[in-house]
Design an enzyme around this catalytic site. Structure first.
Site, PDB file in Angstrom:
ATOM      1  N   LYS A 279       0.941  -1.237  -0.064  1.00  0.00           N
ATOM      2  CA  LYS A 279       0.022  -0.066   0.027  1.00  0.00           C
ATOM      3  C   LYS A 279       0.878   1.155   0.134  1.00  0.00           C
ATOM      4  O   LYS A 279       2.039   1.001   0.393  1.00  0.00           O
ATOM      5  CB  LYS A 279      -0.815   0.039   1.197  1.00  0.00           C
ATOM      6  CG  LYS A 279      -2.158  -0.959   1.404  1.00  0.00           C
ATOM      7  CD  LYS A 279      -2.739  -0.911   2.498  1.00  0.00           C
ATOM      8  CE  LYS A 279      -3.895  -1.920   2.793  1.00  0.00           C
ATOM      9  NZ  LYS A 279      -4.916  -1.733   1.911  1.00  0.00           N
ATOM     10  N   ARG A 353     -10.103 -11.630   2.203  1.00  0.00           N
ATOM     11  CA  ARG A 353     -10.957 -12.619   1.467  1.00  0.00           C
ATOM     12  C   ARG A 353     -10.370 -14.014   1.563  1.00  0.00           C
ATOM     13  O   ARG A 353     -11.004 -15.106   1.747  1.00  0.00           O
ATOM     14  CB  ARG A 353     -11.389 -12.367   0.090  1.00  0.00           C
ATOM     15  CG  ARG A 353     -10.295 -12.101  -1.027  1.00  0.00           C
ATOM     16  CD  ARG A 353     -10.858 -11.433  -2.080  1.00  0.00           C
ATOM     17  NE  ARG A 353     -10.955  -9.718  -1.906  1.00  0.00           N
ATOM     18  CZ  ARG A 353     -11.494  -8.775  -2.678  1.00  0.00           C
ATOM     19  NH1 ARG A 353     -11.517  -9.322  -3.944  1.00  0.00           N
ATOM     20  NH2 ARG A 353     -11.398  -7.916  -2.313  1.00  0.00           N
TER      21      ARG A 353
HETATM   22  N1  BES Z   1      -8.161  -3.917   4.477  1.00  0.00           N
HETATM   23  C1  BES Z   1      -8.317  -3.405   3.166  1.00  0.00           C
HETATM   24  C2  BES Z   1      -9.658  -2.601   2.766  1.00  0.00           C
HETATM   25  C3  BES Z   1      -9.499  -1.352   3.130  1.00  0.00           C
HETATM   26  C4  BES Z   1      -8.717  -0.520   2.066  1.00  0.00           C
HETATM   27  C5  BES Z   1     -10.364  -0.684   4.041  1.00  0.00           C
HETATM   28  C6  BES Z   1      -8.678   0.814   2.067  1.00  0.00           C
HETATM   29  C7  BES Z   1     -10.090   0.700   4.298  1.00  0.00           C
HETATM   30  C8  BES Z   1      -9.552   1.609   3.063  1.00  0.00           C
HETATM   31  C9  BES Z   1      -8.207  -4.629   2.129  1.00  0.00           C
HETATM   32  O1  BES Z   1      -7.416  -5.736   2.621  1.00  0.00           O
HETATM   33  C10 BES Z   1      -7.636  -4.329   0.993  1.00  0.00           C
HETATM   34  O2  BES Z   1      -6.674  -3.837   0.735  1.00  0.00           O
HETATM   35  N2  BES Z   1      -8.501  -4.425  -0.131  1.00  0.00           N
HETATM   36  C11 BES Z   1      -8.362  -4.057  -1.527  1.00  0.00           C
HETATM   37  C12 BES Z   1      -8.642  -5.021  -2.479  1.00  0.00           C
HETATM   38  C13 BES Z   1      -8.292  -4.834  -3.894  1.00  0.00           C
HETATM   39  C14 BES Z   1      -6.854  -5.100  -3.846  1.00  0.00           C
HETATM   40  C15 BES Z   1      -8.778  -6.033  -4.712  1.00  0.00           C
HETATM   41  C16 BES Z   1      -8.806  -2.580  -1.556  1.00  0.00           C
HETATM   42  O3  BES Z   1      -9.982  -2.381  -1.150  1.00  0.00           O
HETATM   43  O4  BES Z   1      -8.163  -1.829  -2.230  1.00  0.00           O
HETATM   44 MN    MN Z   2      -5.392  -5.536   2.006  1.00  0.00          MN
END
Ligand code: BES
Ligand code: MN
Ligand code: ZN
Length: 504
Positions: A279, A353
């Protein structure tokens, strides 16, 4: 904090602050307020007549008693018109008033619940809402602050009624409110701990401790047993971290054997860096909250046990960090879940997931009559619904369960909003090399793609997925939500259990 119910007169309570909840539109003070007004030589009437205080929703004012009452001061809190008052508005007004009283340096509070019926709210429910609002509002997390001192905390809340017959129901409502709010606050603290102080091992230890205190059964599945069970998706996420993964199992056996099991599953990523698909640095610190679903499940099981709900409730929390390293899963890797299905990991940041996939497959052994998972799963859910609603999706067998959650959500002030999970969306997660891939079609329907992945691991039982990415963290102070982890889900799940008739 002590929460109690007393039979008597509000004006005779020897507390530092009386919280007087007042409706808008009452020309003269009613009920308990009338007596206080009299003792204060009409000071409340004056405020109303001057238009200084009208009882408008969330309006506040304070009066000093100058020795004319046992209490030091009175906080007036506006409820708005009776026809606009809801359980959650009452919770919010009580929360704001408690904050206001704390700001006035009051450490003991008393209030009356006499007018709730004018808003079609049962006295027990009003007591519950007031206690919840107060305890949730006064929560703070200052464990890691060593420099700020002299913080006076409220140590007691007394609900006063002159009606002897009503005291018992108020006590029941207050007990529910206290247990539910304290359980939400337990979840908040788990969330607010930084990830170095809330590793999967610490989370599991905390769960064990809580289980011991409220007589829940607790089992921690260790890495070698995950191996034996074939939880390849959970292990795949964990392999980038030096912290061992833990799979927490909590059980509340409150029902008869033939009643079946209600299973709650919570995402327990104690820190989400994204892994190899790392990230951006900006805001990454927030990702300690990625175990909010797990915290909610632990909190809900605590509440279920202390309230002795007449159901068999199981809590499952797969817990791990998601970190990059030389051992971490790489984009394109394929892992096998415990139900035998293979998943292509296209983006290691879609890790929630994966761990839930194994947990949902594990849940099948309980033959759930209902299964609800909670997860901070997608940024897309925040885009779709902001911070005001939980995203909800489910399978066909989960329709009734969704109905229950909708109803409980309104009451608890943790509302859900359904998104579709039509068969067409399963196309989004088709992989060229494995049974399923962990991302959808780019930016399209990101929250639904998450659920479409999960449904592959649900063995036909009634299932609902709650995406709490937008609701698990508060960026700004709200009446009963201090900044930080909100504990969302604890009150929703508990309310659903309380409304669930065991004979159904
Ligand atoms: N924990 C995050 C979800 C999240 C992201 C919550 C930003 C709040 C703010 C999750 O594990 C994640 O990173 N999801 C990705 C999925 C994508 C790579 C398909 C997302 O939402 O960007
Ligand atoms: Mn994630
Ligand atoms: Zn995550």
């Amino acid at each position: 904090m002590e929460v109690g119910v007393k039979i008597g007169q509000l004006g005779r309570e020897p507390v530092e602050a009386i919280i007087l909840l007042l409706y808008e539109g009452d020309g003269t003070p009613q009920g308990a307020a009338a007596m206080l007004d009299k003792a204060l030589d009409g000071a409340i009437t004056t405020l109303l007549q001057e238009g200084e205080f009208t009882g408008q929703y969330q309006q506040q004012s304070a009066l000093h008693a100058h020795g004319r009452l046992k209490a030091k001061k009175i906080v007036l809190a506006g409820l708005g018109k009776p026809e606009t008052l809801t359980h959650d508005r009452l919770r919010q007004v009580a929360g704001s008033a408690a904050n206001y009283a704390r700001g006035l340096r009051a450490t003991s509070l008393a209030t009356a619940v006499d007018g709730a019926e004018r808003a079609q709210i049962a006295p027990a429910d009003a007591a519950q809402a007031i206690v919840e609002g107060t305890l949730l509002a006064l929560y703070r997390f200052d464990k890691f602050k060593t420099e700020e001192h002299d913080r006076k905390e409220v140590t007691s809340l007394t609900l006063v009624t002159s009606n002897r017959a009503q005291a018992k129901v108020l006590q029941q409502g207050a007990d529910i409110g206290r247990i539910v709010a304290e359980s939400a606050n337990v979840a908040r603290s788990l969330i607010n701990h930084p990830s170095n102080e809330m590793t999967p091992s610490i989370l599991a230890e905390q769960a064990r401790q809580i289980a011991k205190e409220c007589q829940l059964k607790c089992e921690i599945i260790e890495r070698k047993d995950m191996d034996k069970l074939g939880m390849g998706l959970l292990l795949g996420v964990a392999q980038g971290s030096d912290q061992p993964p833990k799979f927490i199992v909590l059980e509340h056996r409150g029902g008869k054997r033939n009643q079946g099991n209600i299973v709650f599953v919570g995402k327990g990523i104690t820190f989400d860096s994204g892994g190899i698909s790392i990230k951006p640095a900006d805001g990454m610190e927030r990702m300690k909250y990625d175990m909010s679903g797990g915290a909610a499940v632990i909190g809900a099981l605590r509440a279920a046990a202390l309230l002795k709900v007449p159901h068999n409730v199981i809590g499952l929390v797969p817990a791990t960090e998601n970190l990059p390293s030389g051992k971490a899963t790489k984009p394109g890797d394929v892992h096998r879940a415990m139900n035998g299905k293979t998943a292509e990991i296209v983006n290691t940041d879609a890790e929630g997931r994966l761990i839930l996939g194994d947990a949902l497959a594990y849940a099948a052994r309980y033959k759930p009559i209902a299964c609800v998972d909670l997860a901070t799963l997608t940024g897309a859910c925040v885009v779709a619904l902001g911070h005001e609603a939980i995203g909800m999706l489910g399978n066909t067998a989960g329709e009734t369960l969704m109905e229950r959650l909708r109803k409980a959500g309104v009451r608890a002030g943790e509302r859900v909003w359904q998104l579709p999970l039509w068969d067409e969306y399963l196309e989004h997660v088709k992989s060229d090399v494995a049974d399923v891939k962990n991302v959808g079609m780019g930016r399209a329907a990101g929250t639904i793609a998450g659920a479409a992945f999960l449904v592959k691991f649900v063995d036909g039982y009634p299932w609902v997925h709650l995406d709490i990415a937008g609701t698990a963290w508060a960026d700004r102070e709200q009446p009963y939500k201090p900044k930080g982890g909100t504990g969302v889900g604890v009150r929703l799940l508990t309310q659903m259990l309380l409304e669930w008739d065991a004979k159904e």
